[in-house]
Design an enzyme around this catalytic site. Sequence first.
Site, short mmCIF file in Angstrom:
data_model
loop_
_atom_site.label_atom_id
_atom_site.label_comp_id
_atom_site.label_asym_id
_atom_site.label_seq_id
_atom_site.Cartn_x
_atom_site.Cartn_y
_atom_site.Cartn_z
CD GLU A 293 -4.23 8.16 16.22
OE1 GLU A 293 -4.70 7.62 15.19
OE2 GLU A 293 -4.30 9.38 16.43
CB SER B 253 -5.27 5.34 12.22
OG SER B 253 -4.69 4.69 13.34
CD GLU C 78 -3.38 0.29 1.86
OE1 GLU C 78 -3.19 -0.63 2.68
OE2 GLU C 78 -4.48 0.84 1.71
C1 LIG Z 1 -11.74 6.99 2.91
C2 LIG Z 1 -11.58 5.63 3.47
C3 LIG Z 1 -11.48 4.55 2.63
C4 LIG Z 1 -11.34 3.27 3.13
N1 LIG Z 1 -11.29 2.21 2.26
C5 LIG Z 1 -11.22 0.95 2.75
C6 LIG Z 1 -11.26 -0.17 1.90
O1 LIG Z 1 -11.30 -0.02 0.66
N2 LIG Z 1 -11.23 -1.40 2.42
C7 LIG Z 1 -11.16 -1.61 3.77
O2 LIG Z 1 -11.12 -2.74 4.17
N3 LIG Z 1 -11.15 -0.58 4.62
C8 LIG Z 1 -11.18 0.70 4.15
N4 LIG Z 1 -11.18 1.77 5.01
C9 LIG Z 1 -11.23 1.50 6.45
C10 LIG Z 1 -9.95 1.81 7.18
O3 LIG Z 1 -8.98 0.85 6.92
C11 LIG Z 1 -10.33 1.86 8.68
O4 LIG Z 1 -11.13 2.99 8.85
C12 LIG Z 1 -9.11 1.96 9.55
O5 LIG Z 1 -8.40 0.75 9.54
C13 LIG Z 1 -9.49 2.32 10.98
O6 LIG Z 1 -10.45 1.43 11.47
P1 LIG Z 1 -11.79 1.97 12.16
O7 LIG Z 1 -12.40 2.90 11.23
O8 LIG Z 1 -12.53 0.83 12.63
O9 LIG Z 1 -11.28 2.83 13.38
P2 LIG Z 1 -10.78 2.24 14.78
O10 LIG Z 1 -9.81 1.15 14.54
O11 LIG Z 1 -11.92 1.98 15.65
O12 LIG Z 1 -9.97 3.48 15.31
C14 LIG Z 1 -10.60 4.58 15.99
C15 LIG Z 1 -9.50 5.41 16.63
O13 LIG Z 1 -8.77 4.61 17.56
C16 LIG Z 1 -7.42 4.60 17.27
N5 LIG Z 1 -6.81 3.32 17.58
C17 LIG Z 1 -7.22 2.10 17.22
N6 LIG Z 1 -6.38 1.16 17.64
C18 LIG Z 1 -5.39 1.79 18.29
C19 LIG Z 1 -4.20 1.38 18.94
N7 LIG Z 1 -3.82 0.09 18.99
N8 LIG Z 1 -3.41 2.32 19.49
C20 LIG Z 1 -3.75 3.63 19.43
N9 LIG Z 1 -4.86 4.07 18.83
C21 LIG Z 1 -5.67 3.16 18.26
C22 LIG Z 1 -7.36 4.88 15.77
O14 LIG Z 1 -6.11 5.40 15.38
C23 LIG Z 1 -8.48 5.87 15.61
O15 LIG Z 1 -8.02 7.15 15.94
C24 LIG Z 1 -11.29 3.06 4.53
C25 LIG Z 1 -11.38 4.17 5.38
C26 LIG Z 1 -11.51 5.44 4.87
C27 LIG Z 1 -11.61 6.58 5.81
#
Ligand SMILES: Cc1cc2nc3c(=O)[nH]c(=O)nc-3n(C[C@H](O)[C@H](O)[C@H](O)COP(=O)(O)OP(=O)(O)OC[C@H]3O[C@@H](n4cnc5c(N)ncnc54)[C@H](O)[C@@H]3O)c2cc1C
Lengths: 392, 406
Positions: A374, A372, A249
């Site tokens: 983080e 992300s 990626e």
């Molecule tokens: C525009 C866009 C396109 C996307 N396209 C795809 C796609 O094509 N296919 C796909 O599978 N996914 C896709 N995603 C999803 C993306 O991979 C996830 O949003 C991302 O992995 C974060 O997961 P979550 O949204 O569940 O947030 P969470 O994991 O719930 O995170 C929420 C917050 O908690 C923090 N956090 C989580 N774990 C930890 C840790 N261990 N330590 C510190 N902080 C932490 C995060 O940094 C974030 O600030 C896309 C997302 C976006 C925004």
Amino acid sequence: MQLRFSAEDEAFRAEVRAWLERQLDGEFRDLRGRGGPGREHEAVDERRAWERALGAAGWIGLGWPAAAGGRGAPLLRQVIFHEEYARARAPGRQGHIGEYLLAPTIAALGTPAQQQRFLPPIARGEQLWCQGYSEPGAGSDLAGVATRAELVGHTWRVTGQKIWTSHAHLADWCFVLCRTSAGARRHEGLSYLLVPMRQDGITVRPIRQLTGTSEFCEVFFDGARTPADHVVGAVGDGWKVAMATLSFERGASTLGQQISFAAELDAIIHAARHNGADRDPQIRQRIADAWIGLRVMRWNALRVLGHGERGELPREALGGKLYWSTWHRRLGELAMEVLGGEAEIIAAAPYALTPLQETFLFSRADTIYAGSSEIQKNIIAARALGLPRGPT
Amino acid sequence: MRFGFTEEQDELRRSVRRILDGAGGVAAARRTMAAGDGHDTVLWRQLARELGLAGLVIPERHGGAGLGWVELVGVMEELGRTLACVPFLSTVGLATATILAAGTEEQQQAILPALARGEVTAALAWLEIGGDPDPAAVTTTARPAPGGHVLLAGKKRFVVDGHSADLLLVVARAPGTSGADGLAVYEVPAGADGVRRHRLPTMDATRALAEVVLADVRVPAASRLGDGGWPAIARALARGRVALAAEQVGGAQRCLDLGVDYAKVRHQFGRPIGSFQAIQHTLAELFVQVESARSAAYYAGWAAAHATADEADEAAAVAAAYCGDAYFHCAAETIQVHGGIGFTWEHDAHLYFKRARASRTLLGTPAFHREDVARRLGLGVADDGADDGAPSTGLGTGPATAPGVA
Ligand SMILES: Cc1cc2nc3c(=O)[nH]c(=O)nc-3n(C[C@H](O)[C@H](O)[C@H](O)COP(=O)(O)OP(=O)(O)OC[C@H]3O[C@@H](n4cnc5c(N)ncnc54)[C@H](O)[C@@H]3O)c2cc1C
């Protein structure tokens, strides 16, 4: 230290540039600047034709080995292609997930049969893919995926839900990370399946993003089918395959993207000079800071490129995603400051945004997807600095 | 495309490191601090004469090694790592750069060989009260005097190693001139009549800054280096900023290393503090900054040696702004990561913190360099309304290829 591109590289650049100019002044002249982040809904059919034109000209899969239908071009050439692509304001890609994520995965870990079956249509720009990783309960913690697949005779039956799936509404295929056996630990028992999207067992619901547009979707699997041999890597070994995909990626396309960032910054500089915002020393400082940050981003990229073609990216490349996403998000904020009150006024009702508003809004996603900020810091702490694991 | 150093360049860096570590690393800087003369003469002799660093960037025809800013960047990084108290930045990074940028061939022939041999050290006396790096802030004058002489009068401050240098390069202006006009640099033996100088007491005790008072110091008019005016001096300063930026990278890396090492061994709440995410994320950010600062300094070093003058100056401004901020941030955060021990005199963190602070104002603040960049982008100058598409990132949609890509 030698930081100039060679004459051969420059000749390649000229070839790319000439081809893009010819297409974007000719058959595809309406596509310049269309379909980028936040405007994926634009010219969908025309951009599909564009994908096929790219494929026919041999621009898709530049870096893949010749055996896989590519040109075996080194990283530097791939970056040159991306730079020229951005410079020409060529349209937003629809095929990037197949080309940059799935194809390298199959080339590395797929069977010869899978390579023959899946790589050529991607290289021709005919088959679009989406990435089925994230679920409502599994985002950063990807090993929490709950979507299940079960082998019934010679067919996998997939049940569960994916979310935030970019381009799912356009895609022909999806690579799905799902659970195929209980597994002693969470990373075990996962498999990486290739699933056709257009079938009864799949329902796609676009999700409206804060830009007002829909680039990603919810995908519901209800006994969706795919043949038994459409699994990459061994059954139960999907975690390893999924991680391999993630490592692709941050490849050539992110190294080349400073060119489109530069175009955004140019627009901001232009706006500041015209509306007089540059008379404010604070604004000048921030614009200069953005520009400095962009230059350093470029030199970081040159440093990674100048590392040579020795397989693994150098350690400093681990900081790339965190750097560019943070920079870009700040650029969006700066754009709004420069525009002042006018920043608020959109291009047209009901919700058509100006390009700088798109930069501002869409850049909020940069620090979330593809790991992300983080998570990036966690990775740097563990892999670059060797810090001990945290409490889990 | 190759961003790395050659084997010879790496070997030079390793030799510098061996000598610095052999002298005790930062302990050598502490000894010099305590002695109070601002110089580690033994260390300087080793580096300057035995290793030949004094003549590093001096052309071979003037007795030097004929190397360039790519090599110098590697050396400065090492000096910054141990806070070495040697007059390398002053003599090589600033003074030699000034002589090379401003001096005529004859002047270079006359001055450089002694510098190359490490027999003579030199300092650039440029800034004055307040340390404003704007050329307009230079008030020291050079008045014509009978017999083909000039009289230099004024007070210079913040002169790096100015208390001990054998040769002073004094920036002065012709009477009645202002701004960047009428400026020139004069070569003045430190022992000349009318030169009074003393070391300034500074918060960062690892780098000596001096005040130099010139009370109608009489020098031959021919001691004016060339006739390049301010642009030649500015070019030399750009070189000096690259040198300083590289030193900042070396210091910043050391701060990160100190923080990481400590985070692995210090335990609280039954676990290493490096396992706490707040500490991990702080250090991860430092990592990105250190590596980016390194890219900037290396690129600027390459540009000084190989790119056009404009590219080189611009890269120097970028590196100066970025590395100045990065070093300070790394030094500040390493104190935080260390907790109480980081607040002690005994721990090295404060030495880096103070060096980082001092370096931010030595050759212009990061804000000053950003303003310079803004000017290059055409910002803050009256817009005549014409859409000239003028100065821009150069990376964007225009036909020009980006610097480094040309
Ligand atoms: C525009 C866009 C396109 C996307 N396209 C795809 C796609 O094509 N296919 C796909 O599978 N996914 C896709 N995603 C999803 C993306 O991979 C996830 O949003 C991302 O992995 C974060 O997961 P979550 O949204 O569940 O947030 P969470 O994991 O719930 O995170 C929420 C917050 O908690 C923090 N956090 C989580 N774990 C930890 C840790 N261990 N330590 C510190 N902080 C932490 C995060 O940094 C974030 O600030 C896309 C997302 C976006 C925004």
